[in-house]
Motif scaffolding. Structure first.
Motif, short mmCIF file in Angstrom:
data_model
loop_
_atom_site.label_atom_id
_atom_site.label_comp_id
_atom_site.label_asym_id
_atom_site.label_seq_id
_atom_site.Cartn_x
_atom_site.Cartn_y
_atom_site.Cartn_z
N LEU A 1 13.64 -15.98 19.16
CA LEU A 1 13.44 -14.72 18.45
C LEU A 1 14.53 -14.47 17.42
O LEU A 1 14.27 -13.92 16.35
CB LEU A 1 13.37 -13.57 19.45
CG LEU A 1 12.13 -13.54 20.34
CD1 LEU A 1 12.22 -12.41 21.36
CD2 LEU A 1 10.85 -13.38 19.51
N ALA A 2 15.76 -14.89 17.73
CA ALA A 2 16.84 -14.73 16.75
C ALA A 2 16.55 -15.57 15.51
O ALA A 2 16.79 -15.14 14.37
CB ALA A 2 18.18 -15.13 17.37
N ARG A 3 16.03 -16.77 15.72
CA ARG A 3 15.65 -17.61 14.58
C ARG A 3 14.49 -16.99 13.81
O ARG A 3 14.52 -16.85 12.59
CB ARG A 3 15.25 -19.00 15.08
CG ARG A 3 16.38 -19.88 15.54
CD ARG A 3 15.82 -21.13 16.19
NE ARG A 3 16.85 -22.12 16.50
CZ ARG A 3 16.68 -23.11 17.36
NH1 ARG A 3 15.53 -23.23 18.01
NH2 ARG A 3 17.65 -23.97 17.60
N ASP A 4 13.46 -16.62 14.56
CA ASP A 4 12.24 -16.13 13.91
C ASP A 4 12.45 -14.82 13.18
O ASP A 4 11.78 -14.54 12.19
CB ASP A 4 11.12 -15.98 14.95
CG ASP A 4 10.63 -17.32 15.48
OD1 ASP A 4 10.91 -18.35 14.83
OD2 ASP A 4 9.97 -17.34 16.53
N ALA A 5 13.39 -14.00 13.67
CA ALA A 5 13.64 -12.72 13.01
C ALA A 5 14.10 -12.90 11.57
O ALA A 5 13.85 -12.05 10.72
CB ALA A 5 14.68 -11.92 13.80
N THR A 6 14.76 -14.03 11.29
CA THR A 6 15.25 -14.27 9.93
C THR A 6 14.13 -14.71 9.00
O THR A 6 14.33 -14.78 7.78
CB THR A 6 16.35 -15.36 9.93
OG1 THR A 6 15.78 -16.61 10.33
CG2 THR A 6 17.48 -14.97 10.87
N ARG A 7 12.96 -15.00 9.55
CA ARG A 7 11.84 -15.50 8.74
C ARG A 7 10.75 -14.47 8.55
O ARG A 7 9.72 -14.74 7.93
CB ARG A 7 11.26 -16.76 9.39
CG ARG A 7 12.29 -17.87 9.58
CD ARG A 7 11.74 -19.01 10.41
NE ARG A 7 12.78 -20.00 10.66
CZ ARG A 7 12.91 -20.67 11.80
NH1 ARG A 7 12.07 -20.43 12.80
NH2 ARG A 7 13.87 -21.56 11.96
N VAL A 8 10.96 -13.28 9.10
CA VAL A 8 9.96 -12.22 8.99
C VAL A 8 9.91 -11.73 7.54
O VAL A 8 10.94 -11.45 6.93
CB VAL A 8 10.29 -11.06 9.94
CG1 VAL A 8 9.40 -9.86 9.66
CG2 VAL A 8 10.13 -11.51 11.39
N SER A 9 8.71 -11.62 6.99
CA SER A 9 8.57 -11.23 5.59
C SER A 9 8.34 -9.73 5.42
O SER A 9 8.54 -9.19 4.33
CB SER A 9 7.41 -12.00 4.94
OG SER A 9 6.20 -11.74 5.64
N THR A 10 7.92 -9.03 6.48
CA THR A 10 7.66 -7.60 6.35
C THR A 10 8.97 -6.82 6.28
O THR A 10 10.03 -7.31 6.68
CB THR A 10 6.83 -7.09 7.54
OG1 THR A 10 7.54 -7.36 8.75
CG2 THR A 10 5.47 -7.77 7.58
N SER A 11 8.90 -5.60 5.82
CA SER A 11 10.09 -4.76 5.67
C SER A 11 10.56 -4.17 6.99
O SER A 11 11.69 -3.70 7.09
CB SER A 11 9.83 -3.63 4.68
OG SER A 11 8.77 -2.80 5.15
N THR A 12 9.69 -4.18 8.00
CA THR A 12 10.01 -3.57 9.29
C THR A 12 9.77 -4.56 10.42
O THR A 12 8.78 -5.29 10.42
CB THR A 12 9.14 -2.31 9.53
OG1 THR A 12 9.46 -1.35 8.53
CG2 THR A 12 9.41 -1.71 10.91
N ILE A 13 10.70 -4.60 11.37
CA ILE A 13 10.56 -5.38 12.59
C ILE A 13 10.46 -4.41 13.77
O ILE A 13 11.33 -3.55 13.94
CB ILE A 13 11.76 -6.32 12.81
CG1 ILE A 13 11.82 -7.39 11.71
CG2 ILE A 13 11.69 -6.98 14.18
CD1 ILE A 13 13.07 -8.25 11.76
#
Length: 373
Positions: free
Chosen positions: A48-60
């Motif tokens: 999840l730490a890796r994937d969080a850096t690849r999120v394209s939306t403005s909100t997580i």
């Protein structure tokens, strides 16, 4: 194991709100099955730490405990990170308050100890700002192996992950390790024991994995001699020593998925992780160390929390404060301020980022390059 499906109208409502606010839902493997069904991304802490850096939306929207939301914000300072429940805590993170850690580090320095502090990712952002290395259960051995050999090691907060990893790296648990209890004089050690220890373990543990004991394995093997045991390294050393496999949550799922059909497994980790592969068509008999539905820490997120009005979501923010009274003796000071309003929750982290590159984002990015590859 029963697999819970979310009603179509609820799924539609959540998807509509996601689109409206531009959000991506991340959920830890430990969440209930219905939350994982709704998530865009699932994983353990490292994934999840890796994937969080690849999120394209403005909100997580992070369906997890507080430190996970903080970590996502640290790695994505420009994004808005929402937590459905700001009170969802972790016993490990709670066991190591930053003021206690800073006080012990200062004691060691005053004694002339030359050490590096290694923190499990299950810690607050305030603690992360005080350490030299940050690890996950999936890369702890690799990262600790990078600590210069002339440096002693202070490992926080999980004594079991630290002990299990240190032993694998060749540290003698009897002569080179000691346990530091912040509530006891000398941490509960003799002066000689503390002086001789090159690997100091903070007295913290996961309230769930702490329940798993060696006797559970012996009982299982007596009933199923052909059975296999797989455990998380947050379990105590005796459990890990008796297990056939030990690894992170992602490793556990991968191992179970690749296991021969029909093999029986005793799984030593959080109950929802045991439920997940059974619901994913992995027809292998899985057994828990304990049979209970009780929640031993407030981890779970309920489906309604994912689509309540945006104003009552939990917002995680990290604000840099340059200069001012927080500049003291070259140490970074982080003050955690909790603000609650009737219709909103907010968590603000105020940090002095001037000295010693103690910005948590820098610590994560510099000490765990595998997180952001």
């Amino acid at each position: 194991v029963m697999v819970v499906s979310v009603a179509d109208d609820v799924v539609a409502e959540i998807k509509a709100l996601k689109k409206k606010i531009g959000a991506t839902i991340l959920a830890h493997y430990y969440q209930e099955g219905e939350i994982q069904e709704l998530a865009d991304i699932t994983g353990d802490s490292l994934k999840l730490a890796r994937d969080a850096t690849r999120v394209s939306t403005s909100t997580i929207l992070f369906a997890g405990v507080h430190f996970m939301g903080e970590s996502a914000k640290i790695m994505n300072p420009e994004k808005r990170v929402l937590i459905p429940d700001l009170h969802a805590g972790c016993s490990l993170a709670d066991s190591c308050p930053p003021d206690q850690l800073a006080a012990f580090q200062q004691q060691l320095r005053e004694k002339g100890r030359d050490f590096h502090t290694v923190a499990y990712i299950n810690t607050s952002a305030a603690v992360k700002s005080l350490v030299d290395w940050i690890v996950t259960s999936g890369n702890a051995r690799e990262i600790i192996d990078r600590v210069p050999p002339e440096k002693e090691i202070l490992f926080v907060p999980d004594q079991h992950l630290g002990r299990n990893t240190g032993i694998k790296l060749g540290f003698d648990p009897e002569t080179e390790m000691c346990l530091w209890d912040p509530f006891k004089p000398l941490g509960g050690n003799t002066p000689e024991k503390l002086h001789s220890s090159r690997f100091i373990l903070w007295k913290g543990h996961c309230s769930v994995h702490q329940m798993f004991q060696a006797q559970h394995i012996l009982n299982f093997r007596n009933q199923y001699p052909e059975g296999m045991v797989i455990s998380h390294p947050e379990c105590n050393f005796e459990v890990c020593k008796l297990s056939d496999y030990v690894g992170s949550t992602d490793f556990i799922l991968k191992t179970l998925k690749e296991a021969k059909p029909g093999t029986r497994w005793l799984v030593g980790t959080e109950l929802n992780l045991v439920n997940r592969p059974a619901g994913a068509g992995m027809h292998r008999p899985l057994q828990r160390f304990i049979h209970t539905g009780e929640r031993h820490h407030k981890f779970g997120v309920q489906v309604p929390q994912l689509f309540v009005p945006e104003a009552i979501q939990g917002t995680v923010g990290i604000n840099a404060m340059h200069g001012g009274p927080h500049q003291q003796k070259g140490n970074s000071l982080i003050a955690l301020q909790r603000q609650r309003a009737e219709s909103a929750h907010a968590v603000t982290l105020s940090a002095d980022l001037i000295h010693r590159q103690k910005h948590p984002q820098a610590r994560l990015q510099q000490t765990i390059p595998s997180l952001i590859r």
